[in-house]
Scaffold this motif. Structure first.
Motif, PDB file in Angstrom:
ATOM      1  N   VAL A 102       0.788  -1.239  -0.017  1.00  0.00           N
ATOM      2  CA  VAL A 102      -0.165   0.054  -0.218  1.00  0.00           C
ATOM      3  C   VAL A 102       0.842   1.223  -0.084  1.00  0.00           C
ATOM      4  O   VAL A 102       0.664   2.368  -0.649  1.00  0.00           O
ATOM      5  CB  VAL A 102      -0.996   0.177   1.113  1.00  0.00           C
ATOM      6  N   SER A 103       1.827   1.214   0.788  1.00  0.00           N
ATOM      7  CA  SER A 103       2.818   2.346   0.872  1.00  0.00           C
ATOM      8  C   SER A 103       3.790   2.660  -0.351  1.00  0.00           C
ATOM      9  O   SER A 103       4.186   3.709  -0.689  1.00  0.00           O
ATOM     10  CB  SER A 103       3.694   2.180   2.242  1.00  0.00           C
ATOM     11  N   ASP A 104       4.563   1.491  -0.803  1.00  0.00           N
ATOM     12  CA  ASP A 104       5.834   1.639  -1.820  1.00  0.00           C
ATOM     13  C   ASP A 104       5.243   1.478  -3.036  1.00  0.00           C
ATOM     14  O   ASP A 104       4.166   0.974  -3.424  1.00  0.00           O
ATOM     15  CB  ASP A 104       6.627   0.562  -1.559  1.00  0.00           C
ATOM     16  N   SER A 105       5.943   2.403  -3.944  1.00  0.00           N
ATOM     17  CA  SER A 105       5.684   2.430  -5.315  1.00  0.00           C
ATOM     18  C   SER A 105       5.888   1.171  -6.211  1.00  0.00           C
ATOM     19  O   SER A 105       5.566   0.749  -7.258  1.00  0.00           O
ATOM     20  CB  SER A 105       6.494   3.479  -6.094  1.00  0.00           C
ATOM     21  N   LEU A 106       7.060   0.215  -5.536  1.00  0.00           N
ATOM     22  CA  LEU A 106       7.475  -0.823  -6.181  1.00  0.00           C
ATOM     23  C   LEU A 106       7.400  -1.759  -4.988  1.00  0.00           C
ATOM     24  O   LEU A 106       7.969  -1.333  -3.662  1.00  0.00           O
ATOM     25  CB  LEU A 106       8.649  -0.829  -6.788  1.00  0.00           C
ATOM     26  N   MET A 107       7.242  -3.205  -5.078  1.00  0.00           N
ATOM     27  CA  MET A 107       7.067  -4.077  -3.999  1.00  0.00           C
ATOM     28  C   MET A 107       6.949  -5.298  -4.647  1.00  0.00           C
ATOM     29  O   MET A 107       6.278  -5.586  -5.535  1.00  0.00           O
ATOM     30  CB  MET A 107       5.907  -3.773  -3.148  1.00  0.00           C
ATOM     31  N   ILE A 108       7.768  -6.286  -4.163  1.00  0.00           N
ATOM     32  CA  ILE A 108       7.777  -7.811  -4.522  1.00  0.00           C
ATOM     33  C   ILE A 108       7.210  -8.730  -3.480  1.00  0.00           C
ATOM     34  O   ILE A 108       7.792  -8.597  -2.190  1.00  0.00           O
ATOM     35  CB  ILE A 108       9.286  -8.342  -4.884  1.00  0.00           C
ATOM     36  N   LEU A 109       6.437  -9.345  -3.756  1.00  0.00           N
ATOM     37  CA  LEU A 109       6.062 -10.487  -2.484  1.00  0.00           C
ATOM     38  C   LEU A 109       6.028 -11.935  -3.173  1.00  0.00           C
ATOM     39  O   LEU A 109       5.706 -12.319  -4.007  1.00  0.00           O
ATOM     40  CB  LEU A 109       4.313 -10.209  -2.573  1.00  0.00           C
ATOM     41  N   THR A 110       6.733 -12.493  -2.201  1.00  0.00           N
ATOM     42  CA  THR A 110       7.196 -14.034  -2.540  1.00  0.00           C
ATOM     43  C   THR A 110       6.748 -14.956  -1.444  1.00  0.00           C
ATOM     44  O   THR A 110       6.407 -14.386  -0.402  1.00  0.00           O
ATOM     45  CB  THR A 110       8.644 -14.222  -3.066  1.00  0.00           C
ATOM     46  N   GLY A 111       6.646 -16.194  -1.915  1.00  0.00           N
ATOM     47  CA  GLY A 111       6.335 -17.179  -0.878  1.00  0.00           C
ATOM     48  C   GLY A 111       5.874 -18.461  -1.342  1.00  0.00           C
ATOM     49  O   GLY A 111       5.453 -18.519  -2.492  1.00  0.00           O
ATOM     50  N   GLY A 112       6.325 -19.718  -0.784  1.00  0.00           N
ATOM     51  CA  GLY A 112       5.951 -20.956  -1.257  1.00  0.00           C
ATOM     52  C   GLY A 112       4.626 -21.383  -1.021  1.00  0.00           C
ATOM     53  O   GLY A 112       3.600 -20.313  -0.571  1.00  0.00           O
ATOM     54  N   PRO A 113       4.091 -22.569  -1.322  1.00  0.00           N
ATOM     55  CA  PRO A 113       2.610 -22.876  -1.200  1.00  0.00           C
ATOM     56  C   PRO A 113       2.202 -23.043   0.413  1.00  0.00           C
ATOM     57  O   PRO A 113       3.159 -23.200   1.063  1.00  0.00           O
ATOM     58  CB  PRO A 113       2.584 -24.217  -1.900  1.00  0.00           C
ATOM     59  N   GLY A 114       0.970 -22.646   0.496  1.00  0.00           N
ATOM     60  CA  GLY A 114       0.327 -22.528   2.010  1.00  0.00           C
ATOM     61  C   GLY A 114       1.100 -21.415   2.957  1.00  0.00           C
ATOM     62  O   GLY A 114       0.849 -21.557   4.190  1.00  0.00           O
ATOM     63  N   THR A 115       1.667 -20.307   2.629  1.00  0.00           N
ATOM     64  CA  THR A 115       2.360 -19.370   3.316  1.00  0.00           C
ATOM     65  C   THR A 115       1.322 -18.347   3.152  1.00  0.00           C
ATOM     66  O   THR A 115       1.540 -17.039   3.867  1.00  0.00           O
ATOM     67  CB  THR A 115       3.551 -18.923   2.789  1.00  0.00           C
ATOM     68  N   GLY A 116       0.138 -18.481   2.759  1.00  0.00           N
ATOM     69  CA  GLY A 116      -0.968 -17.231   2.459  1.00  0.00           C
ATOM     70  C   GLY A 116      -0.497 -15.989   1.763  1.00  0.00           C
ATOM     71  O   GLY A 116      -1.099 -14.808   1.848  1.00  0.00           O
ATOM     72  N   LYS A 117       0.130 -16.277   0.679  1.00  0.00           N
ATOM     73  CA  LYS A 117       0.416 -15.514  -0.209  1.00  0.00           C
ATOM     74  C   LYS A 117      -0.999 -14.812  -1.082  1.00  0.00           C
ATOM     75  O   LYS A 117      -1.055 -13.499  -1.140  1.00  0.00           O
ATOM     76  CB  LYS A 117       1.299 -16.136  -1.564  1.00  0.00           C
ATOM     77  N   THR A 118      -1.781 -15.733  -1.262  1.00  0.00           N
ATOM     78  CA  THR A 118      -3.024 -15.344  -2.155  1.00  0.00           C
ATOM     79  C   THR A 118      -3.912 -14.431  -0.848  1.00  0.00           C
ATOM     80  O   THR A 118      -4.512 -13.502  -1.401  1.00  0.00           O
ATOM     81  CB  THR A 118      -3.870 -16.451  -2.588  1.00  0.00           C
ATOM     82  N   THR A 119      -3.861 -14.964   0.262  1.00  0.00           N
ATOM     83  CA  THR A 119      -4.802 -14.165   1.463  1.00  0.00           C
ATOM     84  C   THR A 119      -4.259 -12.764   1.193  1.00  0.00           C
ATOM     85  O   THR A 119      -4.848 -11.761   1.514  1.00  0.00           O
ATOM     86  CB  THR A 119      -4.715 -14.794   2.575  1.00  0.00           C
ATOM     87  N   ALA A 120      -2.880 -12.723   1.363  1.00  0.00           N
ATOM     88  CA  ALA A 120      -2.462 -11.250   1.479  1.00  0.00           C
ATOM     89  C   ALA A 120      -2.742 -10.440   0.293  1.00  0.00           C
ATOM     90  O   ALA A 120      -3.117  -9.146   0.336  1.00  0.00           O
ATOM     91  CB  ALA A 120      -0.774 -11.423   1.750  1.00  0.00           C
ATOM     92  N   LEU A 121      -2.587 -10.989  -0.729  1.00  0.00           N
ATOM     93  CA  LEU A 121      -2.678 -10.270  -2.171  1.00  0.00           C
ATOM     94  C   LEU A 121      -4.109  -9.975  -2.159  1.00  0.00           C
ATOM     95  O   LEU A 121      -4.549  -8.812  -2.757  1.00  0.00           O
ATOM     96  CB  LEU A 121      -2.504 -11.259  -3.306  1.00  0.00           C
ATOM     97  N   ASN A 122      -5.192 -10.753  -1.849  1.00  0.00           N
ATOM     98  CA  ASN A 122      -6.651 -10.227  -1.808  1.00  0.00           C
ATOM     99  C   ASN A 122      -6.756  -9.090  -0.736  1.00  0.00           C
ATOM    100  O   ASN A 122      -7.706  -8.177  -1.034  1.00  0.00           O
ATOM    101  CB  ASN A 122      -7.465 -11.402  -1.432  1.00  0.00           C
ATOM    102  N   ALA A 123      -6.005  -9.155   0.249  1.00  0.00           N
ATOM    103  CA  ALA A 123      -6.126  -7.957   1.308  1.00  0.00           C
ATOM    104  C   ALA A 123      -5.618  -6.808   0.476  1.00  0.00           C
ATOM    105  O   ALA A 123      -6.090  -5.651   0.673  1.00  0.00           O
ATOM    106  CB  ALA A 123      -5.232  -8.335   2.399  1.00  0.00           C
ATOM    107  N   ILE A 124      -4.479  -6.693  -0.019  1.00  0.00           N
ATOM    108  CA  ILE A 124      -3.894  -5.780  -0.789  1.00  0.00           C
ATOM    109  C   ILE A 124      -4.693  -5.210  -1.788  1.00  0.00           C
ATOM    110  O   ILE A 124      -4.908  -3.836  -1.889  1.00  0.00           O
ATOM    111  CB  ILE A 124      -2.521  -6.198  -1.599  1.00  0.00           C
ATOM    112  N   ILE A 125      -5.385  -5.958  -2.597  1.00  0.00           N
ATOM    113  CA  ILE A 125      -6.224  -5.415  -3.729  1.00  0.00           C
ATOM    114  C   ILE A 125      -7.627  -4.730  -3.086  1.00  0.00           C
ATOM    115  O   ILE A 125      -7.948  -3.614  -3.354  1.00  0.00           O
ATOM    116  CB  ILE A 125      -6.752  -6.642  -4.573  1.00  0.00           C
TER     117      ILE A 125
END
Length: 730
Positions: free
Chosen positions: A334-357
């Motif tokens: 939300v704050s940075d103009s550029l950002m990289i989000l990584t993570g393997g399976p089961g780490t909640g990457k999609t959950t975090a992405l949906n919150a970001i959107i």
């Protein structure tokens, strides 16, 4: 279609269709009184011309029997009747039917010779001024130079399509330039194979140590190595390769190399006191990416003091509790103009992405979603419940006037959004990312999502890991496996593998199974049994829709090619009711599961009332109809139906079994992978990890425990030469 090459001759009666970009043409040929429809990439042909053609007959669903020409020799018309027809067709701009009639009446069979060599004699005809002669002279110069080029290249069995591309690039001087330096045919927008141009050069008397040959050879070596993922090569490595491939001395190499640098035909970058050599496109791409990222970073907002409250609201609305790193990822996005989000399976990457959107949309931001492939975009859309496009569709592919593939959106026509989120970033190569980041306007937020432990992109570069390892872009890696995901052996074993721990191969009560087989034929037999009967019976999986066989390699008895042939025989056997077509590697049959193996931006498709073009590398589909009469196949790709002439089926392969590299961006209910001894170059950790993470419900490994251990131990990711990280750091 007959496999025998046929020979026909005749005069062009009518040109029905012509594509100036590709050289594809449809015409009616008068072959001794018989009218034959001819199709092929034959170049700019006009009515009245004489043609000598080689090829085969085929039957089109709509247009009937046609002659598909693979070779064409052109002859200018020699009789008054055909010359008038030729000129009347508009072959030479400025000469219409009336003027064509006057010219032929005046000069008869010599009309074309006069137009080409003594144009000002046309002023003998009443009404033709000297300025009109100048106009005709210029247009005829273009026409005859293209004809000379086509004729010259045909002597070396180089197709008219190459002649058209060469003419488009070099114009009326093309013949002279090619004779002077045949290696220009290897250049951008023509891309003739170096070895073919080398043959032309040798037969033209060009010396082995000619600078033009050595420079072209260096560029060829660099281009071949981009296919192996390298955006550049160390100078010492390049020197050794070039001396051996071209059989030239170090002195001759250095002379040509330095001249190429001076002419900006090659570029260098110094990293750790070692010189790296680039082709221009790849140097410009990595340099632009680094420069643009530094500019975009300046648009980051100060940390929003209300972000914690926004995240709390998301937790309450969705009845969820975010982990510490998830909250950090959401805050950074939300704050940075550029950002990289990584993570393997089961780490909640999609959950975090949906919150970001959700938070960004509540702030009023326009958010666009994209992924490298159609399957990855569809998966992203399913997980976020929003539209997601392929990067190519998002940027809107088009062709420039020169025939170069470009995108509508760039720095002059940026994407209309406040936030761009790109998933599966490990699959994105540097050339595609350069195009993407050009289309990101200043002030637009760019959020990149991926898994840096997966295989790198098929194209050149090591983009995602270079950006992460540079430390220049804010990056958050999710590591914690959430409680629900911990129940899955697929997820826990994937994390063990990526951490260098051996996966648990002993359990028989979950979603991850291992079957020991030491013999290749036994492994192949078990693979087929599982796909055909055992898994469908036990789990009600469809053998083709739900189960995917993955292999490390295309070759070998448990490689993709051989397994596809066995699986086709078992899952889609030959039948009188199923039409088929025999290709070079595979026989294609109605009902077969297939995969597109290269980007084709021109294939039209239909999906209900929706129409579009473009089927892309990695798209998986099914042959739903084959018609021997029309020599066409209809392939369905996720509801999109595309028609392939049989001779275009070389662009697809059977896909009952595919390589792990080809599976990136996809998920399947069940994955079966033979892991046998051998194929040492493909025995590394991130290949095994990528394969395991493709499975949603069931993962089965067949083969050797020791091989699995060796792959887990081998953390030497496929090494790639690139300087992007250092460019970002400087």
């Amino acid at each position: 279609m007959s496999s025998e090459t046929l020979h026909i001759e005749g005069t062009v009666e009518e040109v029905i269709f012509k594509n100036d970009e590709t050289g594809y043409i449809v015409l009616d040929l008068d072959a001794g009184g018989e009218l034959i429809t001819v199709v092929g990439e034959l170049g700019d042909i006009d009515e009245g011309e004489g043609l000598i053609l080689e090829g085969n007959y085929q039957t089109h669903m709509k247009f009937g029997t046609q002659f598909r020409a693979e070779y064409c020799e052109r002859k200018l018309p020699s009789t008054s009747v055909n010359i008038e027809k030729y000129l009347s067709s508009g072959a030479i701009k400025g000469i219409g039917k009336g003027l064509a009639r006057k010219i032929v009446r005046t000069f008869g069979d010599d009309a074309l010779d006069i137009i080409e060599h003594d144009t000002y004699r046309l002023s003998e005809i009443k009404g033709i001024s000297r300025s009109k002669c100048d106009e005709i002279a210029e247009e005829s110069r273009k026409l005859f130079s293209l004809r000379r080029l086509t004729s010259y290249l045909s002597e070396y069995e180089i197709k008219p399509k190459i002649a058209m591309m060469t003419y488009r690039k070099f114009g009326t001087d093309a013949v002279g330039l090619v004779k002077l330096n045949p290696y220009i045919l290897c250049g951008d927008m023509i891309d003739l194979d170096f070895r073919k141009a080398d043959t032309v050069a040798r037969l033209s008397g060009i010396e082995t140590n000619s600078p033009k040959r050595i420079t072209a050879g260096i560029q060829y070596i660099l281009k071949v190595n981009t296919s192996a993922g390298h955006s550049c090569l160390p100078l010492d490595t390049l020197t050794a390769l070039a001396e051996k491939f071209l059989t030239v001395s170090e002195e001759d190499f250095n002379k040509s190399y330095n001249a190429a640098l001076a002419e900006n035909e090659l570029f260098t970058y110094v990293k750790n006191d070692r010189i790296y050599v680039y082709l221009p496109d790849y140097y410009y791409a990595e340099k632009f990416i680094a420069d643009r990222i530094h500019i975009l970073k300046n648009f980051s907002s100060p940390e929003n003091p209300g972000i914690d409250a926004m995240i709390d609201i998301e937790e309450e609305e969705n009845n969820i509790k975010y982990g510490q790193m998830q909250r950090k990822a959401i805050s950074s996005a939300v704050s940075d103009s550029l950002m990289i989000l990584t993570g393997g399976p089961g780490t909640g990457k999609t959950t975090a992405l949906n919150a970001i959107i959700s938070i960004l949309e509540k702030k009023g931001d326009r958010v666009l979603l994209a992924a490298p492939t159609g399957r990855a975009a569809k998966r992203m859309a399913d997980l976020t419940n929003r539209e997601a496009k392929t990067i190519h569709r998002l940027l809107e592919v088009k062709y420039s006037k020169e025939g170069r593939l470009t995108f509508s959106h760039n720095e002059n026509n940026p994407l209309d959004c406040d936030v761009l989120i790109v998933d599966e970033m490990s699959m994105v190569d540097v050339l595609l990312f350069e195009s993407l980041i050009r289309a990101v306007r200043l002030g637009c937020k760019l959020i990149m999502v991926g898994d840096g432990d997966q295989l790198p992109s098929v194209g050149a570069g090591n983009l995602l890991n270079d950006m992460i390892n540079s430390g220049v872009i804010p990056s958050v890696k999710l590591r914690e496996i959430f409680r629900q995901a911990e129940k899955s052996c697929i997820i826990t074993n994937a994390h063990k593998i990526v951490s260098g721990e051996y996966p648990d191969l002993t359990r028989k009560d979950n979603d991850f199974f291992f079957f020991r087989r030491d013999d290749y034929s036994q492994a192949a037999e078990l693979t087929v049994q599982l796909a055909k009967t055992r898994l469908p019976k036990a789990f009600h999986f469809s053998p083709t829709d739900d189960i995917q066989i993955l292999t490390p390699s295309r070759k070998g008895s448990v490689g993709a090619i051989e397994l596809n042939k066995i699986l086709q025989k078992e899952l889609n056997p030959r039948s009188r009711s199923k039409p088929e077509y025999k290709g070079y590697i595979y026989t294609y049959r109605q009902g077969d599961k297939v995969m597109q193996t290269r980007n084709n931006y021109d294939i039209p498709w239909e999906k209900g009332n929706e129409h579009g073009t473009g089927i892309f590398n990695g798209d998986i589909g099914k042959i739903i109809k084959m018609d021997k009469l029309s020599q066409t196949a209809v392939i369905e790709f996720d509801g999109r139906n595309a028609v392939y002439p049989f001779d275009m089926l070389s662009q697809v392969e059977l896909a009952y079994a595919i390589t792990v590299h080809k599976s990136q961006g996809c998920e399947f209910d069940a994955v079966i992978m033979p892991v046998m001894e051998g194929f040492e170059k493909l025995s590394y950790r991130n290949l095994l990890y990528t394969a395991v993470t493709r499975a949603k419900k069931l993962m089965i490994l067949i083969g050797s425990e020791q091989k699995i251990k060796n792959m887990t131990d081998n953390n030497k990711k496929s090494m790639r030469y690139t300087c992007l990280r250092e460019m970002l750091e400087n």
